[in-house]
Write a protein that holds these residues in place. Structure first.
Motif, PDB file in Angstrom:
ATOM      1  N   SER A 146      11.126  10.391 -12.116  1.00 26.44           N
ATOM      2  CA  SER A 146      10.600  11.544 -11.898  1.00 26.44           C
ATOM      3  C   SER A 146       9.861  11.572 -10.467  1.00 26.44           C
ATOM      4  O   SER A 146      10.089  12.908  -9.882  1.00 26.44           O
ATOM      5  N   PHE A 147       9.871  10.496  -9.699  1.00 19.64           N
ATOM      6  CA  PHE A 147       9.736  10.710  -8.489  1.00 19.64           C
ATOM      7  C   PHE A 147      10.636  11.438  -7.480  1.00 19.64           C
ATOM      8  O   PHE A 147      10.011  12.294  -6.717  1.00 19.64           O
ATOM      9  N   PRO A 148      11.809  11.031  -7.357  1.00 17.83           N
ATOM     10  CA  PRO A 148      12.595  11.823  -6.776  1.00 17.83           C
ATOM     11  C   PRO A 148      12.869  13.264  -6.849  1.00 17.83           C
ATOM     12  O   PRO A 148      13.064  14.308  -5.932  1.00 17.83           O
ATOM     13  N   GLU A 149      12.504  13.741  -8.081  1.00 15.65           N
ATOM     14  CA  GLU A 149      12.559  15.204  -8.477  1.00 15.65           C
ATOM     15  C   GLU A 149      11.309  15.959  -7.794  1.00 15.65           C
ATOM     16  O   GLU A 149      11.282  16.931  -7.146  1.00 15.65           O
ATOM     17  N   PHE A 150      10.150  15.089  -7.800  1.00 14.65           N
ATOM     18  CA  PHE A 150       9.001  15.630  -7.179  1.00 14.65           C
ATOM     19  C   PHE A 150       9.144  15.889  -5.840  1.00 14.65           C
ATOM     20  O   PHE A 150       8.744  16.956  -5.100  1.00 14.65           O
ATOM     21  N   VAL A 151       9.719  14.662  -5.230  1.00 15.34           N
ATOM     22  CA  VAL A 151      10.045  14.837  -3.519  1.00 15.34           C
ATOM     23  C   VAL A 151      10.876  15.921  -3.496  1.00 15.34           C
ATOM     24  O   VAL A 151      10.892  16.658  -2.289  1.00 15.34           O
ATOM     25  N   ALA A 152      11.929  16.098  -4.149  1.00 17.18           N
ATOM     26  CA  ALA A 152      12.765  17.393  -4.008  1.00 17.18           C
ATOM     27  C   ALA A 152      12.117  18.668  -4.045  1.00 17.18           C
ATOM     28  O   ALA A 152      12.702  19.560  -3.284  1.00 17.18           O
ATOM     29  N   LYS A 153      11.261  18.633  -4.731  1.00 15.97           N
ATOM     30  CA  LYS A 153      10.345  19.985  -5.136  1.00 15.97           C
ATOM     31  C   LYS A 153       9.238  20.189  -3.819  1.00 15.97           C
ATOM     32  O   LYS A 153       8.746  21.417  -3.892  1.00 15.97           O
ATOM     33  N   CYS A 154       9.269  19.399  -3.044  1.00 13.59           N
ATOM     34  CA  CYS A 154       8.087  19.179  -1.846  1.00 13.59           C
ATOM     35  C   CYS A 154       8.652  20.366  -0.775  1.00 13.59           C
ATOM     36  O   CYS A 154       9.847  20.726  -0.733  1.00 13.59           O
ATOM     37  N   LYS A 155       7.786  20.583   0.493  1.00 12.38           N
ATOM     38  CA  LYS A 155       8.262  21.794   1.349  1.00 12.38           C
ATOM     39  C   LYS A 155       9.270  20.801   2.118  1.00 12.38           C
ATOM     40  O   LYS A 155       9.212  19.664   2.334  1.00 12.38           O
ATOM     41  N   LYS A 156      10.340  21.534   2.355  1.00  8.71           N
ATOM     42  CA  LYS A 156      11.396  21.222   3.244  1.00  8.71           C
ATOM     43  C   LYS A 156      11.160  21.338   4.338  1.00  8.71           C
ATOM     44  O   LYS A 156      10.467  22.142   5.260  1.00  8.71           O
ATOM     45  N   SER A 157      11.747  20.388   5.252  1.00 16.93           N
ATOM     46  CA  SER A 157      11.752  20.347   6.804  1.00 16.93           C
ATOM     47  C   SER A 157      12.991  19.305   7.289  1.00 16.93           C
ATOM     48  O   SER A 157      13.230  18.413   6.603  1.00 16.93           O
ATOM     49  N   PRO A 158      13.429  19.444   8.620  1.00 20.76           N
ATOM     50  CA  PRO A 158      14.250  18.658   9.021  1.00 20.76           C
ATOM     51  C   PRO A 158      14.094  17.298   9.006  1.00 20.76           C
ATOM     52  O   PRO A 158      14.905  16.347   8.848  1.00 20.76           O
ATOM     53  N   GLU A 159      12.942  16.952   9.249  1.00 19.56           N
ATOM     54  CA  GLU A 159      12.437  15.612   9.406  1.00 19.56           C
ATOM     55  C   GLU A 159      12.571  14.726   7.977  1.00 19.56           C
ATOM     56  O   GLU A 159      12.467  13.765   7.915  1.00 19.56           O
ATOM     57  N   LYS A 160      12.486  15.602   6.723  1.00 20.00           N
ATOM     58  CA  LYS A 160      12.787  14.976   5.447  1.00 20.00           C
ATOM     59  C   LYS A 160      14.304  14.839   5.147  1.00 20.00           C
ATOM     60  O   LYS A 160      14.435  14.292   4.008  1.00 20.00           O
ATOM     61  N   MET A 161      15.318  15.292   5.907  1.00 14.74           N
ATOM     62  CA  MET A 161      16.594  15.230   5.622  1.00 14.74           C
ATOM     63  C   MET A 161      17.037  13.663   5.169  1.00 14.74           C
ATOM     64  O   MET A 161      17.767  13.763   4.048  1.00 14.74           O
ATOM     65  N   PHE A 162      16.759  12.688   6.128  1.00 13.64           N
ATOM     66  CA  PHE A 162      17.379  11.693   5.935  1.00 13.64           C
ATOM     67  C   PHE A 162      17.002  10.795   4.572  1.00 13.64           C
ATOM     68  O   PHE A 162      17.647  10.157   3.878  1.00 13.64           O
ATOM     69  N   ARG A 163      15.493  10.874   4.469  1.00  9.21           N
ATOM     70  CA  ARG A 163      14.911  10.147   3.365  1.00  9.21           C
ATOM     71  C   ARG A 163      15.507  10.934   2.151  1.00  9.21           C
ATOM     72  O   ARG A 163      15.456  10.286   0.977  1.00  9.21           O
ATOM     73  N   THR A 164      15.609  12.344   2.044  1.00  4.57           N
ATOM     74  CA  THR A 164      16.117  12.972   0.996  1.00  4.57           C
ATOM     75  C   THR A 164      17.579  12.362   0.707  1.00  4.57           C
ATOM     76  O   THR A 164      17.910  12.223  -0.752  1.00  4.57           O
ATOM     77  N   LEU A 165      18.231  12.066   1.635  1.00  4.62           N
ATOM     78  CA  LEU A 165      19.590  11.811   1.426  1.00  4.62           C
ATOM     79  C   LEU A 165      19.562  10.314   0.933  1.00  4.62           C
ATOM     80  O   LEU A 165      20.534   9.906   0.085  1.00  4.62           O
ATOM     81  N   ASP A 166      18.656   9.569   1.198  1.00  5.50           N
ATOM     82  CA  ASP A 166      18.511   8.284   0.845  1.00  5.50           C
ATOM     83  C   ASP A 166      18.256   8.156  -0.695  1.00  5.50           C
ATOM     84  O   ASP A 166      18.804   7.306  -1.278  1.00  5.50           O
ATOM     85  N   LEU A 167      17.381   9.121  -1.317  1.00  6.18           N
ATOM     86  CA  LEU A 167      16.909   9.064  -2.504  1.00  6.18           C
ATOM     87  C   LEU A 167      18.399   9.765  -3.489  1.00  6.18           C
ATOM     88  O   LEU A 167      18.656   8.992  -4.291  1.00  6.18           O
TER      89      LEU A 167
END
Length: 621
Positions: free
Chosen positions: A279-300
């Motif tokens: 459930s955790f990565p799906e919740f992260v994906a639904k959070c506000k988007k910004s360039p700084e979050k790109m790399f951690r999103t890709l890690d997930l």
């Protein structure tokens, strides 16, 4: 033929006090029934007695009596079925039923003792490590045969932990098979679920996996959330490859006799924890988007994508389909988030409205930020190719033909993601063209373009971008840097160059000589004063610019100076006309492009100070 006659254990004679004497009219079948009951009674009552010295049937390496016990129980069950077929109200049936219940209580106890006392040997890590010896197994059903074969290897070939683990798994399977076959499966299943679920939940707790909700994730500061993402990426690998995988192996082995029980056990033991985990990565994906979050999103995304084949395999039951769906949905949502962030990043470059010119025409902060960001993105090029596989680049105007030359030999996926990187760099370069217009001095605007394009090219050449954009791209843009540098020199130094005659050694009048020296002094001082604050961060480009100016200016000035200095003679004021010795001109040029804004000090090649010291300060080489 149906049941076989088993001799009572020599260690214990069956009690015959409750067995009526054989009637001469008893059939052979009835005699066999009595013998089966007597054999079962001798073993069951022995292990139900307080006098038994051993704490467990399954102690030590000798499993002979344990095997006899289990066989006696199975024979007792067959006997009961035959009795029922003859007379359900038989006294023998009641007696057999009492013995069966006693045996089941004993086996329940044995099952619990094995699971509890071997907890450290049956943890998922030990089981999954043990199963690595059968890594070539294609499915969990195939694993059964492999594991049975492995139990037969000599103890010298495996570690003590592996040996104990294998023995415990074999004992649990034997008990479960027996209890399931006689209709008492739910008793051992209840014990199994309780103990194994506590182990899985404890393992997830130590990995830092906890139940969260979307609102909690959305309220977290990015620093806190980033830490949790890093922890999750490490945790999911252990959870899937060790915890859930090992649990599936153990569950499938122990309850191989019943597919429905295997499914029920595994689903109940791992379902809740797996739901929390994915459930955790799906919740992260639904959070506000910004360039700084790109790399951690890709890690997930990378973590789930890499583990997906194993996730799909170990959660293959229908009752665990929700876990598979959750993991896949997380993957899809993360991919969508990456595409949104990527688009927002491109848009942010295009919408950059900063109007401040960089001091000295140096590298713009936007250039550094974008190129460092893009270079880091190349570490995820394979993942990005997967995410953008079905999302072709859509732009209003086609990219210049020259940008695609290096992509002709690339495969489709590589070419697709390469085009996106080319496009991002092109968006940046177009933005820099606009920012060059902020400089009122044309020469400085060309220097700005040369500096920034040089930074871009160097970043491409020294990172994975080179493999995506290609050597042709690098070569073409290195040529553009040279063109910008040439334009800078043409505009910035043309006035200095033109102050000297086309032929420095030609004969001219003293008045013309005087005019040439005056023009040179004025134009050189003007260029020097202006450009002493300009900057070229790249050492190679800086040296090339200085060398280019020096190569054209100094030899011409030396030739002019040596031709006409004697003609000035001792005329009044002649020294003020020669402010720079040719030997010193290179020293002045060497001060350029550091952005110092101040004049250094060098000594003149002559014995006396240069007259130019009044304007530029004394200098020493």
């Amino acid at each position: 033929m149906l049941f076989g006659s088993r001799s009572p254990s020599p260690m214990s004679s069956p009690s015959r006090s409750t067995i009526p004497p054989s009637s001469p009219h008893q059939t052979f079948c009835e005699t066999l029934l009595d013998e089966n009951i007597e054999t079962a009674q001798s073993l069951i009552e022995k292990w139900d007695s307080d006098d038994v010295t051993a704490s467990s049937l399954f102690h030590g390496d000798d499993r002979l009596e344990a095997g006899q016990y289990l066989n006696a129980v199975k024979d007792l069950q067959s006997t009961m079925h035959l009795i029922i077929s003859k007379s359900s109200a038989s006294v023998k049936l009641v007696r057999a039923q009492v013995l069966m219940e006693t045996a089941m209580k004993r086996l329940q106890k044995e099952f619990y003792q094995i699971m509890s006392s071997n907890r450290q040997y049956l943890d998922p890590e030990s089981v999954s490590t043990h199963s690595s010896r059968t890594s070539t197994v294609s499915s969990f059903s195939d694993f059964e045969d492999e594991l049975e074969n492995e139990f037969r290897v000599t103890t010298e070939s495996i570690s003590e932990m592996e040996r104990v683990s294998a023995a415990a798994m074999a004992d649990l399977k034997a008990i479960a098979d027996c209890m399931i076959s006689v209709g008492y499966g739910k008793e051992c299943v209840k014990i199994y679920k309780t103990i194994r679920k506590s182990i899985v939940d404890e393992g997830l707790y130590h990995l830092g996996v906890e139940k969260t909700c979307l609102s909690q994730i959305q309220k977290m500061d990015w620093g806190v959330l980033e830490y949790k993402i890093k922890n999750w990426v490490n945790a999911v690998k252990v959870a899937v490859k060790t915890l859930f995988y090992g649990e599936r192996i153990l569950c499938d082995h122990v309850f191989s006799a019943s597919e429905s029980i295997r499914e029920s056990c595994y689903s109940e033991i791992t379902g809740e924890g797996a739901t929390w985990l994915f459930s955790f990565p799906e919740f992260v994906a639904k959070c506000k988007k910004s360039p700084e979050k790109m790399f951690r999103t890709l890690d997930l995304y990378d973590a789930i994508s890499d583990l997906w084949p194993l996730i799909d395999s170990i959660f293959s039951f229908e009752s665990t389909s929700a876990v598979r769906s959750l993991a896949m949905n997380s993957l899809l949502k993360l991919g969508e988030a990456v595409r949104i962030i990527f688009a927002d990043f491109e848009s942010a470059i295009q919408k950059d409205t900063s109007k401040a010119a960089v001091r000295g025409g140096g590298v713009h902060p936007l250039t550094r930020y974008v190129m460092n960001y893009v270079a880091f993105l190349t570490d995820y090029s394979e993942i990005l190719a997967d995410i953008f596989a079905d999302w072709p680049l859509s732009i209003q105007s086609p990219l210049p033909e020259s940008y695609f030359g290096s992509l002709e030999s690339a495969d489709v996926s590589s070419s697709s993601i390469s085009v996106r990187f080319v496009w991002l760099v092109l968006v940046l370069l177009c933005k820099l063209d606009g920012k060059a217009e902020l400089y009122k001095d044309v020469a400085l605007s060309y220097l700005f373009l040369a500096n920034n394009l040089q930074y871009v090219v160097a970043k491409v050449r020294d990172s994975n971008l080179r493999f995506l954009l290609g050597d042709d791209w690098v070569a073409k843009h290195e040529e553009k840097v040279k063109n910008y540098a040439a334009n800078y020199e043409r505009v910035g130094w043309s006035k200095v160059y033109s102050s000297l005659p086309a032929d420095p050694t030609a004969d001219i009048s003293s008045e013309q000589t005087k005019e040439c020296f005056l023009r040179l002094n004025a134009s050189f001082e003007e260029a020097y004063r202006k450009q002493i604050s300009w900057v070229v961060p790249d050492a190679k480009l800086r040296d090339e610019l200085k060398y280019s100016v020096s190569r054209r200016l100094v030899p011409a000035y030396r030739a002019f100076y040596e031709k006409h200095r004697d003609g000035l003679g001792r005329k009044c004021g002649s020294e003020s006309l020669v402010r720079y010795l040719p030997e010193n001109m290179d020293n002045y040029l060497s001060d350029l492009f550091f952005g110092a804004g101040e004049v250094g000090v060098v000594s003149s090649a002559s014995s006396s100070p240069s007259p130019s010291s009044h304007y530029l300060g004394r200098r020493r080489g």
